[in-house]
Enzyme design. Structure first.
Site, PDB file in Angstrom:
ATOM      1  CG  HIS A 130      14.687  12.647 -17.383  1.00  0.00           C
ATOM      2  ND1 HIS A 130      14.133  11.657 -16.597  1.00  0.00           N
ATOM      3  CD2 HIS A 130      13.674  13.180 -18.092  1.00  0.00           C
ATOM      4  CE1 HIS A 130      12.842  11.606 -16.816  1.00  0.00           C
ATOM      5  NE2 HIS A 130      12.531  12.523 -17.726  1.00  0.00           N
ATOM      6  CG  ASP A 151      -1.837   1.109   1.364  1.00  0.00           C
ATOM      7  OD1 ASP A 151      -1.678   2.077   0.607  1.00  0.00           O
ATOM      8  OD2 ASP A 151      -2.726   1.051   2.225  1.00  0.00           O
TER       9      ASP A 151
END
Ligand code: MEV
Length: 435
Positions: free
Chosen positions: A373, A276
């Protein structure tokens, strides 16, 4: 064998070769590989067990971060994530850490927190007295009736405290905190049951009305700590990383982005293992502003050629029960991690988060984030403009050249180059088309 050797050249391998390597390491079995090759979970009936109104599965890319040695143990880290460059940055930074330092972890504190709320307490002082008279008996009772299995393992309810909180209309609110040691389990279901059980004797003896019972995600009584220590780091880089850290420790605007970068390392493991992640995020962000200002959950210092980093925050996860046990991919990922307990998984997550943070700070304070990136993002751009198999490689090459020259590239650059490659003169389209 050293972990770097295991993973030498891993990112350059074809997928089948990666499977072979992971098989040889014992991280995957033949059955796991067949399952992954077949595309993972397809069992629609299983989805009905997990959620309501299910209509299928949402697949995220699953990769492995490499080069992690945590507390002296080599780990293959499964990460389910959509963002380019997270896995590459984690793996590259973990290699750097290995070369000149180490990652060590611990769990500080043992108990998770359950809350029992009395929204409009009639007599707070009487409730305090009732608690001090009955605490020992309530704890014995609930430990026997609800948490016997946990007590056998050395856990159970260890304390009950009472807090006064500002309520509505100048009414005081009373909140019991039940401190529960779940041993090596996550303990969410157990603590909720413990609180529900205690509601009975509290109401019966006090005449007060309990409003609600639920665990708290701000588990400041059980913190996961990861530490990195590195020798021989270039002084200029060490100083810059420290300055970047102080920026995030002092300024909430930077802290939010810093912590997002840490969670880049943590959330993908939580997703891959069926945990979770909303609970972990809630706990970490609440802990990050425990003194009233949102701050970084990591801290880096540099002195005498030594760079030290620390992550300290609540990180409550599970390794058994629910999706972690039933979802076949989550099971496979947990097996790959070879963790023995929920605390062990939390310590791995903290380590990867801290390494991810170091990678981001290093890039930000040196070449900047765009270079690494965008290099990896080029493949996405190539796909995004619809290049076919033959066009993909020359388009990627041209985009790499443009990035090196201009230090930036965009979707429209990719589109224009593709049109040029196709011998068409065209105008670049909008990045997102209006519907
Ligand atoms: C991007 O996903 C994460 C970073 O913004 C983290 C950071 O700024 O520390 C690079």
């Amino acid at each position: 064998m050293e972990i770097d050797q295991f993973f030498k050249g891993f990112s350059k391998l074809q997928r089948d070769q990666r499977f072979e390597r992971l098989l040889a390491m014992g991280a995957l079995s033949k059955a796991d590989i067949d399952y992954l090759k077949a595309g993972g979970v397809h069992d629609l009936a299983l989805a009905d067990n997990f959620i309501e109104n299910s209509i299928g599965y949402f697949q995220l890319p699953l990769g492995v971060a490499t080069n992690f040695k945590i507390d002296g143990v080599n780990r293959v880290i499964p990460m389910a994530v959509e963002e380019t460059s997270i896995i590459a940055a984690a793996s590259k930074t973990a290699r750097w850490v290995n070369q000149c330092g180490s990652i060590n972890t611990e769990t500080e504190g043992e108990t998770i927190i359950g809350q029992i709320q009395i929204a409009r307490v009639a007599n707070f002082q009487a409730l305090e007295e009732l608690l001090s008279e009955n605490k020992t008996q309530w704890m014995a009772q609930v430990n026997e009736q609800v948490a016997a299995s946990m007590v056998k393992r050395g856990g159970g309810v260890e304390d009950i405290q009472l807090r006064k909180v500002q309520g509505v209309d100048d009414h005081d609110m009373a909140v019991f905190h039940v401190l529960f040691n779940p041993c090596d389990a996550m303990g969410a279901n157990m603590i909720n049951q413990v609180c529900e059980y205690l509601k009975g004797p509290i109401e019966a003896l006090s005449g007060e009305k309990v409003t609600m019972c639920i665990l708290s995600n701000l588990v400041d009584s059980k913190l996961t700590v990861a530490r990195i220590e590195m020798e021989g780091v270039d002084p200029e880089m060490g100083e810059k990383i420290q300055e970047a850290s102080i920026f995030a420790e002092s300024d909430p605007y930077r802290a939010a982005t810093n912590n997002k970068g840490v969670l880049n390392g943590i959330d993908p493991i939580l997703i891959a293992t069926g945990n979770d992640w909303r609970a972990v995020e809630a706990g970490i962000h609440a802990y990050a502003c425990r003194d009233g200002q949102y701050r970084s959950i990591t801290k880096w210092r540099y002195s005498n050629n030594k760079l030290t980093g620390i992550f300290r925050a609540p990180l409550i996860v599970g390794t058994v029960g629910g999706v972690t046990s039933l979802h076949p991919t989550a099971r496979l990922c947990l097996d790959m991690l070879n963790v023995e307990s929920a605390n062990g998984l939390a310590r791995i997550c903290a380590s990867v988060g801290l390494v991810q943070n170091l990678g981001a700070l290093k890039a930000l304070t040196t070449v900047g984030i765009i270079e690494g990136h965008m290099k990896l993002h080029i493949k996405n751009l190539t796909l995004g403009v619809g290049a076919n198999e033959a066009e993909a490689r020359p388009l990627q090459k041209k985009l790499e050249q443009l990035l090196a020259a201009k230090k930036r590239i965009s979707h429209s650059d990719a589109w224009q180059i593709l049109q040029a490659l196709r011998g068409q003169a065209a105008t670049a389209p909008q990045e997102t088309s209006p519907i």
